[in-house]
Design an enzyme around this catalytic site. Sequence first.
Site, PDB file in Angstrom:
ATOM      1  N   SER A 150       0.862  -1.187   0.000  1.00  0.00           N
ATOM      2  CA  SER A 150       0.000   0.000   0.000  1.00  0.00           C
ATOM      3  C   SER A 150       0.889   1.224   0.000  1.00  0.00           C
ATOM      4  O   SER A 150       2.049   1.158   0.432  1.00  0.00           O
ATOM      5  CB  SER A 150      -0.872   0.011   1.266  1.00  0.00           C
ATOM      6  OG  SER A 150      -1.529   1.262   1.408  1.00  0.00           O
ATOM      7  N   TYR A 163      -2.151  -0.702  10.504  1.00  0.00           N
ATOM      8  CA  TYR A 163      -2.175  -0.954   9.055  1.00  0.00           C
ATOM      9  C   TYR A 163      -0.861  -0.509   8.401  1.00  0.00           C
ATOM     10  O   TYR A 163      -0.254  -1.255   7.621  1.00  0.00           O
ATOM     11  CB  TYR A 163      -3.363  -0.213   8.441  1.00  0.00           C
ATOM     12  CG  TYR A 163      -3.589  -0.485   6.970  1.00  0.00           C
ATOM     13  CD1 TYR A 163      -4.167  -1.682   6.544  1.00  0.00           C
ATOM     14  CD2 TYR A 163      -3.239   0.450   5.997  1.00  0.00           C
ATOM     15  CE1 TYR A 163      -4.388  -1.928   5.204  1.00  0.00           C
ATOM     16  CE2 TYR A 163      -3.455   0.213   4.657  1.00  0.00           C
ATOM     17  CZ  TYR A 163      -4.032  -0.976   4.256  1.00  0.00           C
ATOM     18  OH  TYR A 163      -4.239  -1.227   2.927  1.00  0.00           O
TER      19      TYR A 163
HETATM   20  N1  LIG Z   1      -8.627  -0.012  -1.075  1.00  0.00           N
HETATM   21  C1  LIG Z   1      -7.501   0.671  -0.897  1.00  0.00           C
HETATM   22  O1  LIG Z   1      -7.473   1.906  -0.830  1.00  0.00           O
HETATM   23  C2  LIG Z   1      -6.200  -0.058  -0.783  1.00  0.00           C
HETATM   24  C3  LIG Z   1      -5.029   0.688  -0.952  1.00  0.00           C
HETATM   25  C4  LIG Z   1      -3.809   0.037  -0.840  1.00  0.00           C
HETATM   26  C5  LIG Z   1      -3.763  -1.317  -0.588  1.00  0.00           C
HETATM   27  N2  LIG Z   1      -4.930  -2.013  -0.425  1.00  0.00           N
HETATM   28  C6  LIG Z   1      -4.822  -3.441  -0.156  1.00  0.00           C
HETATM   29  O2  LIG Z   1      -5.451  -4.148  -1.196  1.00  0.00           O
HETATM   30  C7  LIG Z   1      -5.932  -5.405  -0.694  1.00  0.00           C
HETATM   31  C8  LIG Z   1      -7.396  -5.577  -1.061  1.00  0.00           C
HETATM   32  O3  LIG Z   1      -8.146  -4.571  -0.417  1.00  0.00           O
HETATM   33  P1  LIG Z   1      -9.553  -4.058  -0.944  1.00  0.00           P
HETATM   34  O4  LIG Z   1      -9.542  -2.581  -0.767  1.00  0.00           O
HETATM   35  O5  LIG Z   1      -9.888  -4.631  -2.262  1.00  0.00           O
HETATM   36  O6  LIG Z   1     -10.506  -4.594   0.223  1.00  0.00           O
HETATM   37  P2  LIG Z   1     -11.682  -5.686   0.261  1.00  0.00           P
HETATM   38  O7  LIG Z   1     -12.206  -5.605   1.660  1.00  0.00           O
HETATM   39  O8  LIG Z   1     -12.617  -5.484  -0.878  1.00  0.00           O
HETATM   40  O9  LIG Z   1     -10.899  -7.041   0.028  1.00  0.00           O
HETATM   41  C9  LIG Z   1     -10.169  -7.678   1.055  1.00  0.00           C
HETATM   42  C10 LIG Z   1     -10.253  -9.162   0.828  1.00  0.00           C
HETATM   43  O10 LIG Z   1      -9.494  -9.837   1.828  1.00  0.00           O
HETATM   44  C11 LIG Z   1     -10.306 -10.864   2.389  1.00  0.00           C
HETATM   45  N3  LIG Z   1      -9.910 -11.153   3.750  1.00  0.00           N
HETATM   46  C12 LIG Z   1     -10.077 -10.370   4.847  1.00  0.00           C
HETATM   47  N4  LIG Z   1      -9.633 -11.003   5.938  1.00  0.00           N
HETATM   48  C13 LIG Z   1      -9.183 -12.210   5.543  1.00  0.00           C
HETATM   49  C14 LIG Z   1      -8.604 -13.318   6.217  1.00  0.00           C
HETATM   50  N5  LIG Z   1      -8.418 -13.332   7.547  1.00  0.00           N
HETATM   51  N6  LIG Z   1      -8.238 -14.398   5.503  1.00  0.00           N
HETATM   52  C15 LIG Z   1      -8.440 -14.429   4.157  1.00  0.00           C
HETATM   53  N7  LIG Z   1      -9.002 -13.424   3.462  1.00  0.00           N
HETATM   54  C16 LIG Z   1      -9.349 -12.314   4.154  1.00  0.00           C
HETATM   55  C17 LIG Z   1     -11.715 -10.297   2.321  1.00  0.00           C
HETATM   56  O11 LIG Z   1     -12.704 -11.294   2.475  1.00  0.00           O
HETATM   57  C18 LIG Z   1     -11.686  -9.681   0.934  1.00  0.00           C
HETATM   58  O12 LIG Z   1     -11.899 -10.638  -0.059  1.00  0.00           O
HETATM   59  C19 LIG Z   1      -5.668  -5.391   0.811  1.00  0.00           C
HETATM   60  O13 LIG Z   1      -4.447  -6.051   1.082  1.00  0.00           O
HETATM   61  C20 LIG Z   1      -5.524  -3.902   1.112  1.00  0.00           C
HETATM   62  O14 LIG Z   1      -4.761  -3.646   2.259  1.00  0.00           O
HETATM   63  C21 LIG Z   1      -6.141  -1.415  -0.524  1.00  0.00           C
END
Ligand SMILES: NC(=O)c1ccc[n+]([C@@H]2O[C@H](COP(=O)([O-])OP(=O)(O)OC[C@H]3O[C@@H](n4cnc5c(N)ncnc54)[C@H](O)[C@@H]3O)[C@@H](O)[C@H]2O)c1
Length: 258
Positions: A150, A163
């Site tokens: 991230s 985080y």
């Molecule tokens: N959305 C943002 O702004 C952003 C920015 C940078 C990085 N990210 C990273 O991108 C990735 C996806 O995030 P997103 O925004 O699509 O969120 P999201 O909540 O849509 O997706 C997260 C996924 O992880 C799964 N998950 C959660 N806990 C879990 C566990 N204990 N075991 C297995 N699976 C689990 C959820 O069920 C979901 O499918 C994450 O690693 C997040 O930190 C997101």
Amino acid sequence: MTNLLPSLGLDGRRAVVSGAGSGIGRAVAIALSEAGADVAVSELPDRVGALDEVCKAIESNGRRAVPLPLALPGLTSIDDFVAGAIDQLGGVDILVNNAGVNIPADALDLEEKDWDQVQDVNLKGLFFLSQRCARHMREAGGGRIVNMASINGVVGYYRRAAYCSSKAGVVNLTRVLALEWAQYDINVNAVGPTFILTPLTQSTFDDPQMREDLLKRIPKGRVGQPEDVVGAVVFLSSDASAMITGHTLLVDGGWTAI
Ligand SMILES: NC(=O)c1ccc[n+]([C@@H]2O[C@H](COP(=O)([O-])OP(=O)(O)OC[C@H]3O[C@@H](n4cnc5c(N)ncnc54)[C@H](O)[C@@H]3O)[C@@H](O)[C@H]2O)c1
């Protein structure tokens, strides 16, 4: 005609994407299938139904989709997931460590259980899923691992002590794994997205003050969409990035250019 450009295509490759029922993981899984890969996708055991739509999209691209449960950081769950993916796809060439959680809290109020949950999923779970896949990739002669870090792995942000720490851990873990596994032709890289509109971030973006603050930090003048992240993941999974390892590719709309 001279052909210098290595292919971005992933025909015949077998990929696994953790946390693919929504947001970035869903988009990444579909994009990998567009590039030619068969894809095993995971969700938490009580959310496996959320994979129906992403599996249909993968199949509509003419590729195999394998939906499987995964609950990080449990080692039994990880081993079952990896064994299921290898069994049904015939092997694993690409791992995208996408699953992650964020539990925002002021540092003065952050509770131990929330700190642990964020580190357990984002860092410990990512490490052991990588380890299990890399053992298979070593035997198979190589592979690609792409970790979803991230922007918060390289800059701080309010209410994200746990985080930001976990994602900074992912950035440096990516370097260590790249060093150790280069000898097995396993490339390990990370992608560091800016704020992307997904279920994880919707409530933050609904807060007008946070929205204004975030938009001020992104020179491109908008937050990202999941589609903004997929090109970096496909590139780092492809032959075009063969000599890149240990790197975190920021998809940050210019946030860190300042
Ligand atoms: N959305 C943002 O702004 C952003 C920015 C940078 C990085 N990210 C990273 O991108 C990735 C996806 O995030 P997103 O925004 O699509 O969120 P999201 O909540 O849509 O997706 C997260 C996924 O992880 C799964 N998950 C959660 N806990 C879990 C566990 N204990 N075991 C297995 N699976 C689990 C959820 O069920 C979901 O499918 C994450 O690693 C997040 O930190 C997101």
